[in-house]
Design a protein around this motif. Sequence first.
Motif, mmCIF file in Angstrom:
data_model
loop_
_atom_site.group_PDB
_atom_site.id
_atom_site.type_symbol
_atom_site.label_atom_id
_atom_site.label_comp_id
_atom_site.label_asym_id
_atom_site.label_seq_id
_atom_site.Cartn_x
_atom_site.Cartn_y
_atom_site.Cartn_z
ATOM 1 N N SER A 145 -7.167 -0.953 11.294
ATOM 2 C CA SER A 145 -6.757 -2.351 11.407
ATOM 3 C C SER A 145 -7.471 -3.069 12.535
ATOM 4 O O SER A 145 -7.640 -4.294 12.486
ATOM 5 C CB SER A 145 -5.234 -2.436 11.599
ATOM 6 N N VAL B 79 -4.218 2.581 -2.052
ATOM 7 C CA VAL B 79 -4.724 2.754 -0.690
ATOM 8 C C VAL B 79 -3.717 3.543 0.146
ATOM 9 O O VAL B 79 -2.564 3.129 0.291
ATOM 10 C CB VAL B 79 -5.004 1.393 -0.024
ATOM 11 N N ASP B 80 -4.160 4.676 0.684
ATOM 12 C CA ASP B 80 -3.320 5.471 1.592
ATOM 13 C C ASP B 80 -3.307 4.829 2.964
ATOM 14 O O ASP B 80 -4.320 4.265 3.411
ATOM 15 C CB ASP B 80 -3.859 6.894 1.708
ATOM 16 N N VAL B 81 -2.177 4.941 3.647
ATOM 17 C CA VAL B 81 -2.032 4.344 4.971
ATOM 18 C C VAL B 81 -1.402 5.351 5.915
ATOM 19 O O VAL B 81 -0.448 6.047 5.549
ATOM 20 C CB VAL B 81 -1.155 3.073 4.929
ATOM 21 N N LEU C 50 -11.687 -5.678 3.336
ATOM 22 C CA LEU C 50 -10.526 -5.769 2.465
ATOM 23 C C LEU C 50 -10.691 -6.898 1.443
ATOM 24 O O LEU C 50 -10.266 -6.766 0.289
ATOM 25 C CB LEU C 50 -9.259 -5.976 3.294
ATOM 26 N N LEU D 76 -6.495 2.963 7.022
ATOM 27 C CA LEU D 76 -6.470 2.905 5.568
ATOM 28 C C LEU D 76 -7.505 3.869 5.012
ATOM 29 O O LEU D 76 -8.619 3.960 5.536
ATOM 30 C CB LEU D 76 -6.784 1.492 5.073
ATOM 31 N N THR D 77 -7.146 4.576 3.951
ATOM 32 C CA THR D 77 -8.071 5.467 3.260
ATOM 33 C C THR D 77 -8.109 5.075 1.790
ATOM 34 O O THR D 77 -7.075 5.072 1.115
ATOM 35 C CB THR D 77 -7.651 6.937 3.404
ATOM 36 N N MET E 183 0.851 -1.184 0.000
ATOM 37 C CA MET E 183 0.000 0.000 0.000
ATOM 38 C C MET E 183 0.890 1.239 0.000
ATOM 39 O O MET E 183 2.123 1.147 0.060
ATOM 40 C CB MET E 183 -0.944 -0.019 1.199
ATOM 41 N N THR F 20 -12.717 4.947 4.983
ATOM 42 C CA THR F 20 -11.594 4.665 5.857
ATOM 43 C C THR F 20 -11.843 3.366 6.613
ATOM 44 O O THR F 20 -12.984 2.928 6.781
ATOM 45 C CB THR F 20 -11.352 5.799 6.863
#
Length: 268
Positions: free
Chosen positions: A82, A61-63, A91, A72-73, A15, A79
């Motif tokens: 975890s 995916v931004d983290v 996911l 995660l975005t 990611m 969003t």
Amino acid sequence: MGSVVAVRRYPVKSMLGEDVEAVPVGASGLAGDRAFALVDVASGRVASAKNPRLWRSLLGVDVATVGDGVRLTFADGRTLCSADPDADALLSDFVGRPVRLTATPPEAASLDRAVPDEVLTHGETADVPVEPTALPAGSFHDFAPVHLITTSTLDAIGAEAGDAVCAIRYRPNLIVRTPEAGYTENAWVGHDVSVGDAVLRIIAPTPRCAVPTLEQGMLPRFRDALRVPARDNLVEPRPGMGPHACAGVYATVTRPGHVSPGDTVTVL
């Protein structure tokens, strides 16, 4: 010799990454780097965009690291944390196959690496040959805990490609500004390098997969990110591997410490 332009980590394997300031670096790499990964339930293998047919969507995916977990975005603004109880289900729906998000590497962890030339020829959606690749014990890193790339390497690729190449395509931990021209870091292999108060041992050139060519967040596809080093920097990363397109170098940590943007980088 040079200085650190940026320090980056990738909290979830394959990611997007995040810039960090002063961060500890030890035997397992930068704190929080590759702390999590998705594991494919059917095969037991670690999900990696090195097999783009299955996993290229992860590169969108931004983290962000949040405490001991990650947030995660997704591109549509959704969003996910975890710790969310439905994280695996969401996911799995996103990637289109059952996966689980974990911070514990499986025993004998491995991933599938698509043959880069086949991806260039047939495209990232094609069902091309893959090479099962073992990961270091207890780690989600591909080969070594730290990856460096220099601005001289990026400039050399960009000059030949006719366009600037963004460092984050290559997913380095340290981007190092150097005054020399060309693939400078090739000459560092076998040497210790001081960065801040840490010392790294440069152990091998980094053989490139198809990932630098893929769409990553806002970055479009850029096939020359692999084609140029395949033409201009074919070197043998390790004895017996044969020549590979390389850009950047892998390192282990000889002396733990902290690394930060602006740190001086010196070959010892």
